[in-house]
Design a protein around this motif. Structure first.
Motif, PDB file in Angstrom:
ATOM      1  N   PRO A 144       8.587  -3.060  -4.701  1.00 10.33           N
ATOM      2  CA  PRO A 144       8.656  -2.304  -3.448  1.00 10.33           C
ATOM      3  C   PRO A 144       7.270  -2.000  -2.876  1.00 10.33           C
ATOM      4  O   PRO A 144       6.263  -2.008  -3.590  1.00 10.33           O
ATOM      5  N   ASN A 145       7.249  -1.704  -1.595  1.00 14.02           N
ATOM      6  CA  ASN A 145       6.039  -1.194  -0.945  1.00 14.02           C
ATOM      7  C   ASN A 145       6.005   0.329  -1.051  1.00 14.02           C
ATOM      8  O   ASN A 145       7.035   0.993  -0.939  1.00 14.02           O
ATOM      9  N   TYR A 146       4.796   0.857  -1.234  1.00 12.66           N
ATOM     10  CA  TYR A 146       4.593   2.295  -1.296  1.00 12.66           C
ATOM     11  C   TYR A 146       3.496   2.699  -0.316  1.00 12.66           C
ATOM     12  O   TYR A 146       2.458   2.031  -0.215  1.00 12.66           O
ATOM     13  N   LEU A 147       3.740   3.780   0.392  1.00 17.38           N
ATOM     14  CA  LEU A 147       2.698   4.425   1.187  1.00 17.38           C
ATOM     15  C   LEU A 147       1.969   5.383   0.264  1.00 17.38           C
ATOM     16  O   LEU A 147       2.610   6.192  -0.423  1.00 17.38           O
TER      17      LEU A 147
ATOM     18  N   MET B 280      -3.233   8.801  -6.654  1.00 12.19           N
ATOM     19  CA  MET B 280      -2.747   8.855  -5.291  1.00 12.19           C
ATOM     20  C   MET B 280      -1.308   9.362  -5.274  1.00 12.19           C
ATOM     21  O   MET B 280      -0.543   9.103  -6.201  1.00 12.19           O
ATOM     22  N   VAL B 281      -0.959  10.085  -4.233  1.00 10.53           N
ATOM     23  CA  VAL B 281       0.426  10.457  -3.990  1.00 10.53           C
ATOM     24  C   VAL B 281       1.091   9.265  -3.306  1.00 10.53           C
ATOM     25  O   VAL B 281       0.514   8.674  -2.396  1.00 10.53           O
ATOM     26  N   SER B 282       2.279   8.878  -3.766  1.00 10.43           N
ATOM     27  CA  SER B 282       2.919   7.687  -3.202  1.00 10.43           C
ATOM     28  C   SER B 282       4.344   7.977  -2.754  1.00 10.43           C
ATOM     29  O   SER B 282       5.027   8.835  -3.316  1.00 10.43           O
TER      30      SER B 282
ATOM     31  N   LEU C  79     -10.221   5.802   5.161  1.00  6.42           N
ATOM     32  CA  LEU C  79      -8.864   5.674   5.683  1.00  6.42           C
ATOM     33  C   LEU C  79      -8.006   6.832   5.209  1.00  6.42           C
ATOM     34  O   LEU C  79      -8.294   7.476   4.190  1.00  6.42           O
ATOM     35  N   ASP C  80      -6.933   7.096   5.940  1.00  2.94           N
ATOM     36  CA  ASP C  80      -6.047   8.208   5.591  1.00  2.94           C
ATOM     37  C   ASP C  80      -4.964   7.812   4.598  1.00  2.94           C
ATOM     38  O   ASP C  80      -4.521   8.628   3.787  1.00  2.94           O
ATOM     39  N   ALA C  81      -4.513   6.572   4.667  1.00  2.00           N
ATOM     40  CA  ALA C  81      -3.414   6.126   3.817  1.00  2.00           C
ATOM     41  C   ALA C  81      -3.445   4.617   3.699  1.00  2.00           C
ATOM     42  O   ALA C  81      -4.174   3.922   4.421  1.00  2.00           O
ATOM     43  N   GLY C  82      -2.648   4.102   2.765  1.00  2.00           N
ATOM     44  CA  GLY C  82      -2.530   2.656   2.591  1.00  2.00           C
ATOM     45  C   GLY C  82      -1.111   2.301   2.207  1.00  2.00           C
ATOM     46  O   GLY C  82      -0.333   3.158   1.775  1.00  2.00           O
ATOM     47  N   ILE C  83      -0.769   1.049   2.383  1.00  2.00           N
ATOM     48  CA  ILE C  83       0.532   0.555   1.934  1.00  2.00           C
ATOM     49  C   ILE C  83       0.289  -0.668   1.054  1.00  2.00           C
ATOM     50  O   ILE C  83      -0.335  -1.638   1.488  1.00  2.00           O
ATOM     51  N   ARG C  84       0.760  -0.592  -0.177  1.00  2.00           N
ATOM     52  CA  ARG C  84       0.643  -1.697  -1.119  1.00  2.00           C
ATOM     53  C   ARG C  84       1.891  -1.719  -1.998  1.00  2.00           C
ATOM     54  O   ARG C  84       2.647  -0.756  -2.043  1.00  2.00           O
ATOM     55  N   ARG C  85       2.065  -2.809  -2.742  1.00  2.00           N
ATOM     56  CA  ARG C  85       3.181  -2.907  -3.667  1.00  2.00           C
ATOM     57  C   ARG C  85       2.850  -2.167  -4.959  1.00  2.00           C
ATOM     58  O   ARG C  85       1.694  -1.943  -5.272  1.00  2.00           O
ATOM     59  N   LEU C  86       3.866  -1.790  -5.694  1.00  2.00           N
ATOM     60  CA  LEU C  86       3.719  -0.902  -6.848  1.00  2.00           C
ATOM     61  C   LEU C  86       2.579  -1.291  -7.788  1.00  2.00           C
ATOM     62  O   LEU C  86       1.764  -0.441  -8.134  1.00  2.00           O
TER      63      LEU C  86
ATOM     64  N   ASP D 120      12.817  -1.612  -0.889  1.00  2.00           N
ATOM     65  CA  ASP D 120      13.292  -2.074  -2.198  1.00  2.00           C
ATOM     66  C   ASP D 120      12.630  -3.377  -2.624  1.00  2.00           C
ATOM     67  O   ASP D 120      13.081  -4.031  -3.563  1.00  2.00           O
ATOM     68  N   GLY D 121      11.583  -3.771  -1.949  1.00  2.00           N
ATOM     69  CA  GLY D 121      10.957  -5.053  -2.235  1.00  2.00           C
ATOM     70  C   GLY D 121      11.633  -6.162  -1.445  1.00  2.00           C
ATOM     71  O   GLY D 121      12.688  -5.971  -0.848  1.00  2.00           O
ATOM     72  N   VAL D 122      11.035  -7.329  -1.437  1.00  2.00           N
ATOM     73  CA  VAL D 122      11.584  -8.464  -0.687  1.00  2.00           C
ATOM     74  C   VAL D 122      11.601  -9.700  -1.572  1.00  2.00           C
ATOM     75  O   VAL D 122      10.833  -9.828  -2.528  1.00  2.00           O
ATOM     76  N   HIS D 123      12.500 -10.637  -1.231  1.00  2.23           N
ATOM     77  CA  HIS D 123      12.542 -11.910  -1.933  1.00  2.23           C
ATOM     78  C   HIS D 123      11.427 -12.824  -1.433  1.00  2.23           C
ATOM     79  O   HIS D 123      10.924 -12.679  -0.314  1.00  2.23           O
TER      80      HIS D 123
END
Length: 299
Positions: A271-274, A155-157, A141-148, A162-165
């Motif tokens: 938060p989510n990070y790419l 990985m470069v992020s 895969l080229d990229a992913g999205i996960r929480r911190l 800002d995250g969610v409740h």
């Protein structure tokens, strides 16, 4: 074939096309004597003379003519490939494969895809929805999205939100029958719908925040699932209290199918990070996708 052999062939072709060492040297930025020495070494290695040299001119032998005739088509194909590569850079095309957990796929990627598709119609985005942790390099895969806390090392992020409740919710019928919990401890006496983490295999431990204090606890299970949609459906069906991400709970709350409880203890997830591997020489399609993900949703 090693690098020196490739270089020697390119130099030979340049000398043949230029008609001599001096002119070829001007084109290549190398002295005529250095080119002559390089050709003698190449001829010695191959065991055949390619060039006839006099004090005034340089001509090809029959073997040299034959080699040049074979090289020209190959060099033409290489030039065409380089031209096509340059064209691809000028007109972005290709495929970007991204792994994302469900809430990121629907909440972060999908809302940006219309504009991205309009701007870059020749780029295909493939979204692999997976709530587990994914080794994007191993998975191709080229990229992913996960929480911190879930980011892969090295990985470069890029931070995306800002995250969610998290919302605790149940159906009106369930709350009418079993009462409304007033504190997290009250959940010990309730039916709860638990979520099994795809990668760890363990149950998600419910977290509560209030006045800067964080509490984590296990709750009793009436149902366990690893599917977010089933979690919401089960809660709406009256099977118990569920812990649901706010964006996923929103339509259920708006319709009245679910009612939020313990609002004063709602926690916020990180938060989510790419993330992706490396900074240099990124494929143009991937770089454009990263830039699109950095833009605000409503710009």
């Amino acid at each position: 074939m090693d690098r020196d052999a490739w270089n020697d062939l390119a130099i030979f072709a340049a000398i043949a096309e230029a008609g001599g060492f001096t002119k070829a040297g001007v084109v290549l930025g190398v002295s005529a004597s250095a080119l002559s020495h390089r050709m003698r070494r190449m001829e010695a290695r191959m065991g055949v003379r390619l060039l006839n040299r006099t004090t005034r001119s340089v001509g090809m032998t029959e073997a040299g003519e034959s080699l040049l005739a074979s090289l020209r088509p190959a060099m033409g194909e290489i030039d065409a490939a380089l031209t096509l590569l340059g064209s691809d850079r000028a007109r972005p095309a290709g495929r970007v494969r991204v792994s994302a957990h469900r809430s990121a796929a629907f909440g972060l990627i999908l809302p940006r895809l219309n504009r991205f598709a309009d701007d870059y119609p020749e780029i295909t985005v493939e979204v692999v929805v997976d709530d587990g942790l994914v080794d994007i390099v191993r998975a191709g895969l080229d990229a992913g999205i996960r929480r911190l806390p879930s980011l892969e090392q090295d990985m470069v992020s890029v931070r995306l939100d800002d995250g969610v409740h998290v919302t605790m919710a149940a159906s009106p019928a369930y709350l009418l029958a079993h009462g409304v919990p007033q504190t997290p401890r009250d959940l010990k006496r309730h039916r709860c719908i638990n979520y099994r983490l795809p990668t760890a295999g363990s149950l998600y431990r419910w977290t509560f925040e209030r006045d800067g204090q964080t509490t984590t606890m296990d709750v009793p299970s009436s149902l366990v699932t690893n599917d977010i949609d089933m979690l919401c459906e089960a809660a709406a069906a009256g099977l118990g209290v569920a812990c649901i991400l706010e964006p996923q709970a929103a339509p259920w709350l708006a319709s009245g199918a679910l009612v939020s409880v313990l609002d004063a203890w709602r926690p916020r997830l990180p938060p989510n990070y790419l993330y992706y591997a490396g900074r240099r020489n990124l494929p143009p399609a991937l770089r454009l996708f990263i830039d699109a993900m950095k833009r605000p949703l409503h710009d």
